[in-house]
Design a protein around this motif. Structure first.
Motif, PDB file in Angstrom:
ATOM      1  N   ILE A 248      -8.591  -3.174  11.476  1.00 26.07           N
ATOM      2  CA  ILE A 248      -9.471  -4.343  11.402  1.00 26.07           C
ATOM      3  C   ILE A 248     -10.876  -3.901  11.007  1.00 26.07           C
ATOM      4  CG2 ILE A 248     -10.587  -6.144  12.782  1.00 26.07           C
ATOM      5  CD1 ILE A 248      -7.979  -6.338  14.391  1.00 26.07           C
ATOM      6  N   TYR A 249     -11.340  -2.803  11.591  1.00 26.40           N
ATOM      7  CA  TYR A 249     -12.687  -2.308  11.280  1.00 26.40           C
ATOM      8  C   TYR A 249     -12.776  -1.896   9.810  1.00 26.40           C
ATOM      9  CZ  TYR A 249     -17.130   0.113  11.817  1.00 26.40           C
ATOM     10  OH  TYR A 249     -18.441   0.503  11.693  1.00 26.40           O
ATOM     11  N   ALA A 250     -11.746  -1.234   9.311  1.00 23.03           N
ATOM     12  CA  ALA A 250     -11.737  -0.838   7.902  1.00 23.03           C
ATOM     13  C   ALA A 250     -11.848  -2.058   7.000  1.00 23.03           C
ATOM     14  CB  ALA A 250     -10.461  -0.058   7.585  1.00 23.03           C
ATOM     15  N   LEU A 251     -11.157  -3.127   7.363  1.00 22.00           N
ATOM     16  CA  LEU A 251     -11.230  -4.361   6.581  1.00 22.00           C
ATOM     17  C   LEU A 251     -12.613  -5.003   6.699  1.00 22.00           C
ATOM     18  CD1 LEU A 251      -7.740  -5.844   7.525  1.00 22.00           C
ATOM     19  CD2 LEU A 251      -8.405  -4.920   5.291  1.00 22.00           C
ATOM     20  N   ASP A 255     -15.565  -6.275   4.084  1.00 22.54           N
ATOM     21  CA  ASP A 255     -15.691  -7.728   4.172  1.00 22.54           C
ATOM     22  C   ASP A 255     -14.396  -8.420   3.739  1.00 22.54           C
ATOM     23  OD1 ASP A 255     -17.051 -10.060   4.830  1.00 22.54           O
ATOM     24  OD2 ASP A 255     -17.870 -10.333   2.812  1.00 22.54           O
ATOM     25  N   GLU A 256     -13.246  -7.876   4.200  1.00 20.28           N
ATOM     26  CA  GLU A 256     -11.946  -8.410   3.801  1.00 20.28           C
ATOM     27  C   GLU A 256     -11.108  -8.874   4.992  1.00 20.28           C
ATOM     28  OE1 GLU A 256      -9.932  -5.553   1.411  1.00 20.28           O
ATOM     29  OE2 GLU A 256     -11.353  -5.675  -0.264  1.00 20.28           O
ATOM     30  N   TYR A 257     -11.667  -8.846   6.183  1.00 21.73           N
ATOM     31  CA  TYR A 257     -10.880  -9.267   7.349  1.00 21.73           C
ATOM     32  C   TYR A 257     -11.007 -10.772   7.539  1.00 21.73           C
ATOM     33  CZ  TYR A 257      -9.073  -9.520  12.107  1.00 21.73           C
ATOM     34  OH  TYR A 257      -8.342  -9.842  13.227  1.00 21.73           O
ATOM     35  N   ASN A 258      -9.854 -11.461   7.617  1.00 19.15           N
ATOM     36  CA  ASN A 258      -9.855 -12.922   7.734  1.00 19.15           C
ATOM     37  C   ASN A 258      -9.376 -13.410   9.096  1.00 19.15           C
ATOM     38  OD1 ASN A 258      -7.125 -12.442   7.663  1.00 19.15           O
ATOM     39  ND2 ASN A 258      -6.776 -13.397   5.659  1.00 19.15           N
ATOM     40  N   GLY A 259      -9.278 -12.505  10.058  1.00 16.63           N
ATOM     41  CA  GLY A 259      -8.881 -12.916  11.398  1.00 16.63           C
ATOM     42  C   GLY A 259      -7.445 -12.602  11.751  1.00 16.63           C
ATOM     43  N   THR A 260      -6.654 -12.216  10.779  1.00 19.54           N
ATOM     44  CA  THR A 260      -5.255 -11.851  11.046  1.00 19.54           C
ATOM     45  C   THR A 260      -4.963 -10.500  10.395  1.00 19.54           C
ATOM     46  OG1 THR A 260      -4.485 -13.024   9.061  1.00 19.54           O
ATOM     47  CG2 THR A 260      -4.499 -14.248  11.153  1.00 19.54           C
ATOM     48  N   LEU A 261      -3.992  -9.806  10.967  1.00 16.93           N
ATOM     49  CA  LEU A 261      -3.622  -8.488  10.470  1.00 16.93           C
ATOM     50  C   LEU A 261      -2.177  -8.538   9.994  1.00 16.93           C
ATOM     51  CD1 LEU A 261      -5.180  -5.792  10.358  1.00 16.93           C
ATOM     52  CD2 LEU A 261      -4.037  -5.128  12.464  1.00 16.93           C
ATOM     53  N   THR A 262      -1.937  -8.092   8.779  1.00 18.08           N
ATOM     54  CA  THR A 262      -0.604  -8.140   8.196  1.00 18.08           C
ATOM     55  C   THR A 262      -0.040  -6.724   8.061  1.00 18.08           C
ATOM     56  OG1 THR A 262      -1.381  -7.940   5.907  1.00 18.08           O
ATOM     57  CG2 THR A 262      -1.293 -10.165   6.865  1.00 18.08           C
ATOM     58  N   LEU A 263       1.271  -6.638   7.800  1.00 20.33           N
ATOM     59  CA  LEU A 263       1.897  -5.335   7.570  1.00 20.33           C
ATOM     60  C   LEU A 263       1.284  -4.654   6.353  1.00 20.33           C
ATOM     61  CD1 LEU A 263       5.662  -6.146   8.286  1.00 20.33           C
ATOM     62  CD2 LEU A 263       4.108  -4.761   9.686  1.00 20.33           C
ATOM     63  N   ARG A 264       0.903  -5.440   5.370  1.00 15.96           N
ATOM     64  CA  ARG A 264       0.260  -4.880   4.191  1.00 15.96           C
ATOM     65  C   ARG A 264      -1.072  -4.227   4.551  1.00 15.96           C
ATOM     66  NH1 ARG A 264      -1.580  -8.319  -1.224  1.00 15.96           N
ATOM     67  NH2 ARG A 264      -2.431  -6.533  -2.380  1.00 15.96           N
ATOM     68  N   ASP A 265      -1.820  -4.852   5.482  1.00 19.38           N
ATOM     69  CA  ASP A 265      -3.101  -4.292   5.917  1.00 19.38           C
ATOM     70  C   ASP A 265      -2.914  -2.922   6.562  1.00 19.38           C
ATOM     71  OD1 ASP A 265      -4.520  -6.548   5.081  1.00 19.38           O
ATOM     72  OD2 ASP A 265      -4.254  -7.545   7.021  1.00 19.38           O
ATOM     73  N   LEU A 266      -1.785  -2.733   7.257  1.00 20.98           N
ATOM     74  CA  LEU A 266      -1.553  -1.474   7.952  1.00 20.98           C
ATOM     75  C   LEU A 266      -1.328  -0.310   6.986  1.00 20.98           C
ATOM     76  CD1 LEU A 266       0.797  -2.619  10.861  1.00 20.98           C
ATOM     77  CD2 LEU A 266      -1.695  -2.469  10.833  1.00 20.98           C
ATOM     78  N   ARG A 267      -1.189  -0.616   5.696  1.00 17.75           N
ATOM     79  CA  ARG A 267      -0.965   0.432   4.697  1.00 17.75           C
ATOM     80  C   ARG A 267      -2.202   0.713   3.847  1.00 17.75           C
ATOM     81  NH1 ARG A 267       4.106  -2.398   4.453  1.00 17.75           N
ATOM     82  NH2 ARG A 267       3.403  -3.615   2.658  1.00 17.75           N
TER      83      ARG A 267
END
Length: 361
Positions: A248-251, A255-267
């Protein structure tokens, strides 16, 4: 003689009138203060005379000479520079003591445990203290923590969560300085015994980074040493921490974090992604409070390697992957409103003439 006597009387009357006016100017409230109040800024280095003229021009005092006269009767008291707020008319004497006591306008601003520099910047701008851009720029200056964390990329992690009283136009660098000083005060109470902080027995940067992960993972103070213990255990076994808040911090950094975390984000390819990278991220991901810092300095000794939310604000902990998978299933059952444990299916024994048949349940 009569003319001289008349002149003396006139002089005495004039002096009495002047003294009466000075007394009236000092003792009686003056001014029409707007409904939303009035701000008056007394600059650094202002003399009593210049301060008096500023106050008279602002409509706060009736007469600058009377104010200066009263101020000179108290030579040991200086008028403090700063911005002052007036919400109702005051007497000249009350205005003097307001400035002499340094009752500058301040409003409380609270930094909550775990907030990132981006959270703080947004809150400061929303409260109209300063722009988010100004604060983030000040937070990039790591000179104040070079002795603690030479590799620091920003002041993230070292802006201690607390309530700060800020003047209306506080410089961003003044605020970050206050926060770092507060962090050092907390650190002095937390450092392992025998250390004076000049040669810390552990990497302060690493401990603060670990504390920031702990802070973001659990809101429960009593769980923090255990969460710190799990992370420490995983680090010792060279197992990726797999900590969602680091992603989440990386996002947030982009400035790309929209409040939800997806499997794609984990990569995502980021040094802060603890799913892709082993070990701690390169720096803190938020600003931990004292409890989380203590937990990072003194993690619980545990065999646990996993934890998952329990829907009550805490977590289920496990030492093996099988136990963890069971806890994950328990978590999903609770989310669906079902009991944590699946119902026990009792075996029913029946008698049949022929052999039992195999089938699917």
């Amino acid at each position: 003689m009569k003319i001289l006597a008349a002149l003396i009387v006139l002089v005495l009357l004039a002096a009495g009138a002047a003294a009466g006016y000075i007394w009236y100017s000092i003792e009686k409230p003056y001014g029409t203060i707007p409904a939303d109040g009035l701000y008056v800024d007394i600059p650094h280095g202002a003399s009593r005379r210049s301060a008096a003229h500023i106050l008279e021009k602002a409509g706060v005092i009736r007469n600058s000479f009377a104010f200066e006269f009263y101020a000179r009767r108290h030579p040991k008291r200086t008028l403090e520079a700063g911005e002052y707020f007036f919400e109702h008319p005051l007497s000249g004497k009350e205005v003097f003591w307001k400035l002499a006591n340094g009752e500058v306008y301040e409003q409380p601003f609270t930094v909550r445990e775990g907030e990132t520099i981006y959270d703080i910047a947004r809150d400061l701008e929303a409260a109209k203290y300063m722009t988010a851009e100004d604060f983030l720029k000040a937070a990039e200056d790591t000179s104040e923590i070079k002795d603690l964390f030479p590799e620091a990329r920003s002041l993230e992690g070292f802006l201690f969560p607390a309530t700060y009283n800020l003047p209306k136009h506080a410089p961003a660098t003044e605020l970050t300085g206050m926060m770092v000083r507060k962090f050092r005060e907390a650190l002095a109470k937390i450092l392992p015994s025998g250390s004076d902080g000049s040669d810390p027995p552990v990497s302060i940067g690493a401990v603060v980074t670990l504390a920031s992960l702990v802070e973001r993972e659990t809101p429960k103070p009593d769980e923090r040493p255990l969460v710190a213990g799990v992370f420490t255990h995983r680090l010792a076994k060279n197992i990726p921490l797999q900590c969602d808040p680091t992603v989440i911090y990386a996002l947030q950094m982009d400035d790309e974090y929209n409040g939800t975390l997806t499997l794609r984000d984990l990569r995502i390819n980021s040094p802060y992604n603890t799913y892709r990278n082993r070990g701690l991220p390169p720096g803190p991901i938020g600003n931990p409070g004292e409890v989380a810092l203590r937990a990072a300095f003194h993690p619980a000794e545990t065999d646990y390697l996993y934890f998952v939310a329990n829907t009550q604000g805490g977590h289920f902990f496990a030492a093996t992957l099988a136990e963890h998978n069971n806890n994950v299933a328990k978590y999903h059952r609770l989310l669906r409103g079902e009991p944590a444990e699946p119902p026990v299916v009792e075996a029913h024994h029946t008698h049949a003439a022929g052999p039992a048949r195999k089938g699917k349940r």
